[in-house]
Design a protein around this motif. Structure first.
Motif, mmCIF file in Angstrom:
data_model
loop_
_atom_site.group_PDB
_atom_site.id
_atom_site.type_symbol
_atom_site.label_atom_id
_atom_site.label_comp_id
_atom_site.label_asym_id
_atom_site.label_seq_id
_atom_site.Cartn_x
_atom_site.Cartn_y
_atom_site.Cartn_z
ATOM 1 N N SER A 21 -21.158 -49.855 6.211
ATOM 2 C CA SER A 21 -21.889 -49.807 7.472
ATOM 3 C C SER A 21 -20.950 -49.436 8.612
ATOM 4 O O SER A 21 -21.367 -48.807 9.583
ATOM 5 N N ALA A 22 -19.667 -49.777 8.508
ATOM 6 C CA ALA A 22 -18.696 -49.355 9.521
ATOM 7 C C ALA A 22 -18.540 -47.839 9.492
ATOM 8 O O ALA A 22 -18.440 -47.190 10.538
ATOM 9 N N TYR A 23 -18.546 -47.248 8.307
ATOM 10 C CA TYR A 23 -18.498 -45.789 8.196
ATOM 11 C C TYR A 23 -19.764 -45.173 8.784
ATOM 12 O O TYR A 23 -19.705 -44.148 9.452
ATOM 13 N N TYR A 24 -20.898 -45.797 8.526
ATOM 14 C CA TYR A 24 -22.156 -45.282 9.079
ATOM 15 C C TYR A 24 -22.137 -45.375 10.604
ATOM 16 O O TYR A 24 -22.618 -44.469 11.289
ATOM 17 N N ASP A 25 -21.573 -46.445 11.129
ATOM 18 C CA ASP A 25 -21.445 -46.567 12.589
ATOM 19 C C ASP A 25 -20.607 -45.420 13.157
ATOM 20 O O ASP A 25 -20.932 -44.856 14.197
ATOM 21 N N ASP A 26 -19.520 -45.059 12.471
ATOM 22 C CA ASP A 26 -18.706 -43.918 12.890
ATOM 23 C C ASP A 26 -19.522 -42.632 12.836
ATOM 24 O O ASP A 26 -19.445 -41.794 13.733
ATOM 25 N N TYR A 27 -20.305 -42.484 11.783
ATOM 26 C CA TYR A 27 -21.159 -41.302 11.651
ATOM 27 C C TYR A 27 -22.132 -41.225 12.832
ATOM 28 O O TYR A 27 -22.277 -40.183 13.473
ATOM 29 N N ARG A 28 -22.786 -42.330 13.128
ATOM 30 C CA ARG A 28 -23.766 -42.336 14.226
ATOM 31 C C ARG A 28 -23.081 -42.037 15.561
ATOM 32 O O ARG A 28 -23.627 -41.331 16.400
ATOM 33 N N ARG A 29 -21.874 -42.582 15.761
ATOM 34 C CA ARG A 29 -21.156 -42.276 17.004
ATOM 35 C C ARG A 29 -20.799 -40.806 17.086
ATOM 36 O O ARG A 29 -20.792 -40.227 18.168
ATOM 37 N N ALA A 71 -22.677 -43.256 -0.738
ATOM 38 C CA ALA A 71 -22.363 -44.584 -1.278
ATOM 39 C C ALA A 71 -21.084 -44.575 -2.108
ATOM 40 O O ALA A 71 -20.280 -45.499 -2.031
ATOM 41 N N ASN A 72 -20.879 -43.535 -2.886
ATOM 42 C CA ASN A 72 -19.700 -43.489 -3.759
ATOM 43 C C ASN A 72 -18.430 -43.086 -3.032
ATOM 44 O O ASN A 72 -17.335 -43.386 -3.496
ATOM 45 N N ASN A 73 -18.564 -42.387 -1.924
ATOM 46 C CA ASN A 73 -17.389 -41.923 -1.179
ATOM 47 C C ASN A 73 -17.717 -41.878 0.311
ATOM 48 O O ASN A 73 -17.978 -40.808 0.865
ATOM 49 N N PRO A 74 -17.720 -43.019 0.992
ATOM 50 C CA PRO A 74 -18.140 -43.051 2.394
ATOM 51 C C PRO A 74 -17.208 -42.294 3.329
ATOM 52 O O PRO A 74 -17.616 -41.906 4.423
ATOM 53 N N ASP A 75 -15.987 -42.039 2.924
ATOM 54 C CA ASP A 75 -15.049 -41.267 3.746
ATOM 55 C C ASP A 75 -15.454 -39.795 3.875
ATOM 56 O O ASP A 75 -15.057 -39.123 4.815
ATOM 57 N N ARG A 76 -16.238 -39.327 2.942
ATOM 58 C CA ARG A 76 -16.570 -37.898 2.865
ATOM 59 C C ARG A 76 -17.505 -37.417 3.976
ATOM 60 O O ARG A 76 -17.567 -36.226 4.262
ATOM 61 N N TRP A 77 -18.217 -38.334 4.643
ATOM 62 C CA TRP A 77 -19.190 -37.901 5.642
ATOM 63 C C TRP A 77 -18.546 -37.032 6.711
ATOM 64 O O TRP A 77 -19.123 -36.027 7.136
ATOM 65 N N SER A 78 -17.361 -37.420 7.162
ATOM 66 C CA SER A 78 -16.748 -36.706 8.280
ATOM 67 C C SER A 78 -16.304 -35.308 7.873
ATOM 68 O O SER A 78 -16.506 -34.347 8.625
ATOM 69 N N THR A 79 -15.753 -35.166 6.705
ATOM 70 C CA THR A 79 -15.350 -33.848 6.225
ATOM 71 C C THR A 79 -16.562 -32.938 6.088
ATOM 72 O O THR A 79 -16.545 -31.789 6.528
ATOM 73 N N ASP A 80 -17.629 -33.466 5.490
ATOM 74 C CA ASP A 80 -18.859 -32.682 5.324
ATOM 75 C C ASP A 80 -19.450 -32.278 6.666
ATOM 76 O O ASP A 80 -19.832 -31.127 6.877
ATOM 77 N N ARG A 81 -19.520 -33.238 7.576
ATOM 78 C CA ARG A 81 -20.157 -32.977 8.873
ATOM 79 C C ARG A 81 -19.407 -31.916 9.667
ATOM 80 O O ARG A 81 -19.996 -30.989 10.200
ATOM 81 N N TYR A 82 -18.093 -32.032 9.753
ATOM 82 C CA TYR A 82 -17.350 -31.101 10.594
ATOM 83 C C TYR A 82 -17.162 -29.741 9.935
ATOM 84 O O TYR A 82 -17.054 -28.734 10.624
ATOM 85 N N ALA A 83 -17.197 -29.691 8.626
ATOM 86 C CA ALA A 83 -17.204 -28.390 7.940
ATOM 87 C C ALA A 83 -18.521 -27.680 8.228
ATOM 88 O O ALA A 83 -18.549 -26.461 8.464
ATOM 89 N N GLU A 84 -19.606 -28.436 8.233
ATOM 90 C CA GLU A 84 -20.924 -27.859 8.533
ATOM 91 C C GLU A 84 -21.000 -27.398 9.994
ATOM 92 O O GLU A 84 -21.534 -26.336 10.285
ATOM 93 N N LEU A 85 -20.449 -28.190 10.919
ATOM 94 C CA LEU A 85 -20.420 -27.765 12.322
ATOM 95 C C LEU A 85 -19.609 -26.481 12.490
ATOM 96 O O LEU A 85 -20.008 -25.580 13.242
ATOM 97 N N GLU A 86 -18.490 -26.394 11.793
ATOM 98 C CA GLU A 86 -17.669 -25.180 11.873
ATOM 99 C C GLU A 86 -18.422 -23.979 11.325
ATOM 100 O O GLU A 86 -18.366 -22.887 11.884
ATOM 101 N N ARG A 87 -19.161 -24.184 10.234
ATOM 102 C CA ARG A 87 -19.962 -23.095 9.665
ATOM 103 C C ARG A 87 -21.034 -22.632 10.641
ATOM 104 O O ARG A 87 -21.247 -21.444 10.833
ATOM 105 N N TYR A 111 -12.050 -40.289 13.873
ATOM 106 C CA TYR A 111 -12.858 -41.397 13.384
ATOM 107 C C TYR A 111 -12.112 -42.233 12.357
ATOM 108 O O TYR A 111 -12.291 -43.434 12.293
ATOM 109 N N ASN A 112 -11.245 -41.623 11.558
ATOM 110 C CA ASN A 112 -10.481 -42.411 10.587
ATOM 111 C C ASN A 112 -9.407 -43.251 11.268
ATOM 112 O O ASN A 112 -9.023 -44.286 10.760
#
Length: 142
Positions: A21-29, A71-87, A111-112
């Motif tokens: 949930s702390a990772y999700y909070d970072d995602y929401r921020r 759920a299996n890799n909560p750290d991955r959200w930030s890499t996915d999100r910013y790669a998508e923004l760059e695209r 965020y990390n």
């Protein structure tokens, strides 16, 4: 024995859920801390790009959806999100976005870095520096 096993299982599940949930909070921020309308107008993004960014921002509007994906890799959200923004933005506009909103730092690192800033122990850092400097002065005077 069953009580100990159930307690350990409960604590493990609770702590994992809390960490995620702390990772999700970072995602929401990362979604809410930026005024995306300003980003669109500042970078002169097209309507299609603006719609794609809005869609990206609305992708995981609740914890359950986000948790199913990460759920299996909560750290991955930030890499996915910013790669998508760059695209979506393109390399040049993404660099301008990163420079303005993250002071040139990689948003993933921003965020990390919050994971290591436990406020409960911040006061200890000042004490440690003070102790080191006092010890250094004491040795110089001898």
């Amino acid at each position: 024995m069953k009580k100990i096993l159930l307690t350990a299982l409960f604590l493990g599940t609770f702590s994992l859920g809390y960490a995620q949930s702390a990772y999700y909070d970072d995602y929401r921020r990362s979604v809410t801390d930026v005024n995306w309308q300003t980003v669109v107008s500042d970078l002169l993004l097209s309507t299609t790009q603006a719609n794609q960014i809005n869609s990206l921002n609305n992708r995981y509007d609740n914890y359950d959806g986000w948790n199913r994906a990460y759920a299996n890799n909560p750290d991955r959200w930030s890499t996915d999100r910013y790669a998508e923004l760059e695209r979506i933005m393109g390399r040049d506009k993404y660099v301008k976005f990163k420079t303005k909103y993250y002071k040139g730092k990689n948003p993933v690192a921003v965020y990390n870095s919050n994971k290591n800033n436990d406020k409960r122990y911040k006061h200890m850092d000042k004490k440690a520096k003070s102790y080191k400097s006092n010890n250094g002065k004491a040795h110089k005077n001898k």
